[in-house]
Design an enzyme around this catalytic site. Structure first.
Site, PDB file in Angstrom:
ATOM      1  NE  ARG A 181     -10.763   6.373   1.495  1.00 26.97           N
ATOM      2  CZ  ARG A 181      -9.451   6.215   1.341  1.00 26.97           C
ATOM      3  NH1 ARG A 181      -8.808   6.946   0.479  1.00 26.97           N
ATOM      4  NH2 ARG A 181      -8.801   5.323   2.051  1.00 26.97           N
ATOM      5  CG  ASP A 217     -11.792   4.686   4.245  1.00 27.64           C
ATOM      6  OD1 ASP A 217     -12.259   5.808   3.931  1.00 27.64           O
ATOM      7  OD2 ASP A 217     -10.594   4.395   4.098  1.00 27.64           O
ATOM      8  NE  ARG A 218      -8.678   7.776   7.310  1.00 30.40           N
ATOM      9  CZ  ARG A 218      -8.050   7.239   8.355  1.00 30.40           C
ATOM     10  NH1 ARG A 218      -8.610   7.291   9.553  1.00 30.40           N
ATOM     11  NH2 ARG A 218      -6.871   6.654   8.215  1.00 30.40           N
ATOM     12  CG  HIS A 257     -11.134  11.031   2.809  1.00 29.48           C
ATOM     13  ND1 HIS A 257     -11.686   9.908   3.376  1.00 29.48           N
ATOM     14  CD2 HIS A 257      -9.802  10.821   2.775  1.00 29.48           C
ATOM     15  CE1 HIS A 257     -10.724   9.063   3.687  1.00 29.48           C
ATOM     16  NE2 HIS A 257      -9.581   9.590   3.339  1.00 29.48           N
ATOM     17  CG  HIS A 272      -2.440   8.958  -1.639  1.00 33.67           C
ATOM     18  ND1 HIS A 272      -3.705   8.430  -1.827  1.00 33.67           N
ATOM     19  CD2 HIS A 272      -2.087   8.622  -0.380  1.00 33.67           C
ATOM     20  CE1 HIS A 272      -4.085   7.809  -0.742  1.00 33.67           C
ATOM     21  NE2 HIS A 272      -3.137   7.915   0.163  1.00 33.67           N
ATOM     22  CG  ASP A 300      -1.717   4.979   2.274  1.00 32.17           C
ATOM     23  OD1 ASP A 300      -1.379   6.032   1.701  1.00 32.17           O
ATOM     24  OD2 ASP A 300      -2.875   4.756   2.640  1.00 32.17           O
ATOM     25  CE  LYS A 349      -3.987   1.681   3.919  1.00 32.26           C
ATOM     26  NZ  LYS A 349      -4.602   2.740   3.089  1.00 32.26           N
ATOM     27  CG  ASP A 362      -6.030  12.927   1.154  1.00 28.72           C
ATOM     28  OD1 ASP A 362      -5.211  11.993   1.139  1.00 28.72           O
ATOM     29  OD2 ASP A 362      -7.175  12.827   1.626  1.00 28.72           O
ATOM     30  CB  SER A 405      -6.341   2.813   0.120  1.00 28.52           C
ATOM     31  OG  SER A 405      -5.004   3.165   0.398  1.00 28.52           O
ATOM     32  CG  ASP A 433      -2.221   0.699   0.968  1.00 29.33           C
ATOM     33  OD1 ASP A 433      -2.195   1.928   0.775  1.00 29.33           O
ATOM     34  OD2 ASP A 433      -3.265   0.022   0.957  1.00 29.33           O
ATOM     35  CG  HIS A 458      -1.205   9.313   4.662  1.00 30.60           C
ATOM     36  ND1 HIS A 458      -1.359  10.230   3.653  1.00 30.60           N
ATOM     37  CD2 HIS A 458      -1.946   8.225   4.287  1.00 30.60           C
ATOM     38  CE1 HIS A 458      -2.147   9.741   2.719  1.00 30.60           C
ATOM     39  NE2 HIS A 458      -2.511   8.527   3.068  1.00 30.60           N
ATOM     40  CG  ASP A 487      -3.119   1.019  -2.548  1.00 33.72           C
ATOM     41  OD1 ASP A 487      -1.882   1.219  -2.474  1.00 33.72           O
ATOM     42  OD2 ASP A 487      -3.887   1.254  -1.596  1.00 33.72           O
ATOM     43  CG  HIS A 488      -2.393   4.906  -3.373  1.00 33.86           C
ATOM     44  ND1 HIS A 488      -1.510   5.485  -2.485  1.00 33.86           N
ATOM     45  CD2 HIS A 488      -3.329   4.292  -2.609  1.00 33.86           C
ATOM     46  CE1 HIS A 488      -1.903   5.238  -1.244  1.00 33.86           C
ATOM     47  NE2 HIS A 488      -2.996   4.509  -1.286  1.00 33.86           N
TER      48      HIS A 488
END
Length: 548
Positions: free
Chosen positions: A279, A281-282, A135, A493, A422, A354, A166, A74, A23, A426, A463-464
């Protein structure tokens, strides 16, 4: 339901195909700040020399984002690697919905605006205030505030989270100051809009995968209850807290904006609330805090009766939130579903940070398994502390379990995610990133030995990018420096391509070692299917290998 895959009759391996997702690991554009290249990665270096490999696109149009100026992330990366095709993703869907006005003509927007007007209450927006487009996007928020005023809403309050992840690590005021001015200019005798609270995204509100519910608790107390240290403006809060803590934006403590000693924007009965992050997930945990009748994770103290909506449906299986503004992509016919239909036994593992990416996102934003008898998911609990303090994270524990499963010989396909590049990337801590890459490399070497001994194939990809681009650079390529002479850290990223290495110790000429170039990470599923001995579905993106 999907049909079983057809055998290609060309590849047969004794061991499993093991998909290793590094990741946040890409090929850096600049030597300075490339934490991946700076690390001592003897195992990866050996595999680059002895195995066929290529570079894959992992951002922008290649993963369904609006343009190639948009960084991959991700969520969309694992979507692409899981479904073998490119779907229009959150940022693109939301931008289109706003541009066409479809959002503002929808039932959810109409309901929330009507509630606010009928009850003469407040419309609240909660979310990440930046243009990172991972996000959220500040332009989406501005469009909604403008529309709210046009629709007759009288009072708007914005609960703005600092990004610094980001986007630039100390860029908050580049967004907060103009946005505060924008709200002030809009305000008049019939419309009252201002920022009401805030805090760093890694401190409040935006936890994921149930890793640290205390973040959500702090967010609730800040946004909803108006509890916490108060300031006269977001500008004052950010400058003061930066000076006191030395923290970068994502780690800044929470703050409340107050006037005459009282918070300007607590959330009360009868209000409407929009979480403008797209997004999922968060967004799920704060959504649960608003919607759950009985919340066990923390004491809400007070739960206002509000009309709550998310920008999108964050979980399509659990249907969270109950109300949302934009329909998410309907991702179907995923790799895991095809493999289950073909009786392929699958094992998926990562640590908490993840885990949802190799399960929920990989399966097309779908919770749960396709077949309990054929699939097993394992989550290794993540550390709850800053990742730069434990940059190796849980990669050794993940490798331990993967090696045990390879040796057991039960699985046909194993996928794992090493979050190091990742999550540590960050933090903006270059030294920690280098350490994280070296720790991950050691585990890749161990897994390589086990897979080779078992007669399997290892596909290594990402993934990035992130860890490959740790310093801010000027347009001419020069590193930007802080006043103290240190390089200016980059916490977001990158737009860089990612690797795909095919490590096949039992190779016997079944496919060309000249891999296809110019493809995106959505080509990973077809590649893995081929290596397992199957033809990929006709509508899947092209495989990286060409069968002989």
């Amino acid at each position: 339901m999907v049909d079983a895959l057809k055998k290609n009759g060309k590849i047969s391996r004794k061991g499993p195909v093991v998909l290793v997702i590094m990741d946040g690991v890409g090929f850096g554009k600049y030597k300075e700040g490339d934490g991946v290249a700076a690390a001592l990665t003897n195992n990866l270096n050996k595999l680059y020399k002895t195995s066929p490999w290529t570079k894959l696109k992992a951002h922008g149009l290649a993963v369904g984002l609006p343009s190639d100026d948009d960084m991959g992330n991700s969520e969309v990366g694992h979507n692409a690697m899981g479904c073998g095709r490119v779907f229009a993703q959150g940022a693109k869907l939301v931008a289109s919905s706003i541009e066409t006005k479809a959002m503002f003509q929808g039932n959810t927007w109409t309901k929330l605006i009507g509630n606010t007007k009928t009850k003469n209450s407040t419309l609240h927006f909660i979310g990440l205030l930046s243009d990172g487009n991972v996000h959220s996007n500040i332009e989406n928020l501005k469009a909604m505030v403008l529309q709210a005023k046009a629709d007759g809403v009288k009072k708007v309050r914005v609960h703005a989270l600092l990004d610094g992840r980001d986007v630039g690590e100390l860029s908050a005021l580049e967004f907060f100051d103009p946005f505060a001015a924008f709200l002030k200019e809009l305000s008049d005798e019939s419309f009252d809009a201002m920022i009401a609270s805030g805090g760093g995204r890694m401190v409040i509100t935006m936890d994921r995968y149930n890793a640290n519910w205390d973040m959500v608790k702090k967010g609730w107390e800040t946004h909803v209850l108006g509890e916490g240290r108060s300031f006269s403006s977001a500008h004052e809060a950010i400058n003061t807290l930066r000076a006191e803590t030395g923290a970068i934006d994502q780690d800044l403590p929470p703050f409340v904006i107050a006037k005459d000693g009282k918070p300007v924007g607590t959330i009360e009965d009868g209000d409407s609330v929009i979480l403008f992050n797209f997004r999922g997930d968060r967004a799920l945990e704060i959504t649960k805090a608003f919607e759950a009748e009985n919340l066990t994770e923390f004491d809400r103290k007070r739960r206002p009766a509000v009309e709550y909506a998310g920008m999108m449906e964050y979980d399509g299986d659990l249907h969270l939130p109950a109300q949302y503004l934009v329909q998410p992509p309907a991702i179907d016919k995923t790799m895991a579903e095809y493999l289950c239909a073909s009786s392929v036994k699958q094992f998926s593992i990562s640590e908490t940070q993840k885990f949802g990416h190799v399960t929920y996102f990989f399966n097309g934003n779908r919770s749960g398994k396709f077949d309990d008898k054929l699939e097993e998911y394992v989550e290794i609990p993540s550390d709850i502390l800053p990742f730069e303090q434990r940059p190796w994270m849980k990669c050794a524990e993940i490798a331990d379990r993967v090696i045990a499963e390879v040796e057991a010989g039960k699985w046909d396909f194993i996928k794992l995610n090493f979050p190091n590049g990742d999550m540590v990337g960050h933090t903006g801590n270059f030294e920690a990133v280098v350490c994280s890459m070296e720790a991950m490399d050691l585990q890749i070497g161990r897994i390589y030995q086990a897979v080779s001994k078992a007669g399997g194939v290892m596909v290594i990809t990402a993934d990035h990018g992130n860890a490959d681009d740790m310093f801010e650079h000027a347009k001419n390529g020069d590193v930007k420096f802080k006043e103290n002479g240190d390089p200016q850290s980059k916490t977001s990223h990158s737009l860089n391509p990612v690797p795909c290495i095919i490590v096949d110790s039992a190779y016997n000429g079944e496919y060309s070692k000249e891999l296809n170039a110019g493809l995106g990470i959505s080509s990973i599923p077809a590649t893995c299917m081929n290596l397992m001995g199957y033809d990929a579905p006709e509508d899947y993106d092209k495989s990286i290998i060409n069968l002989n």
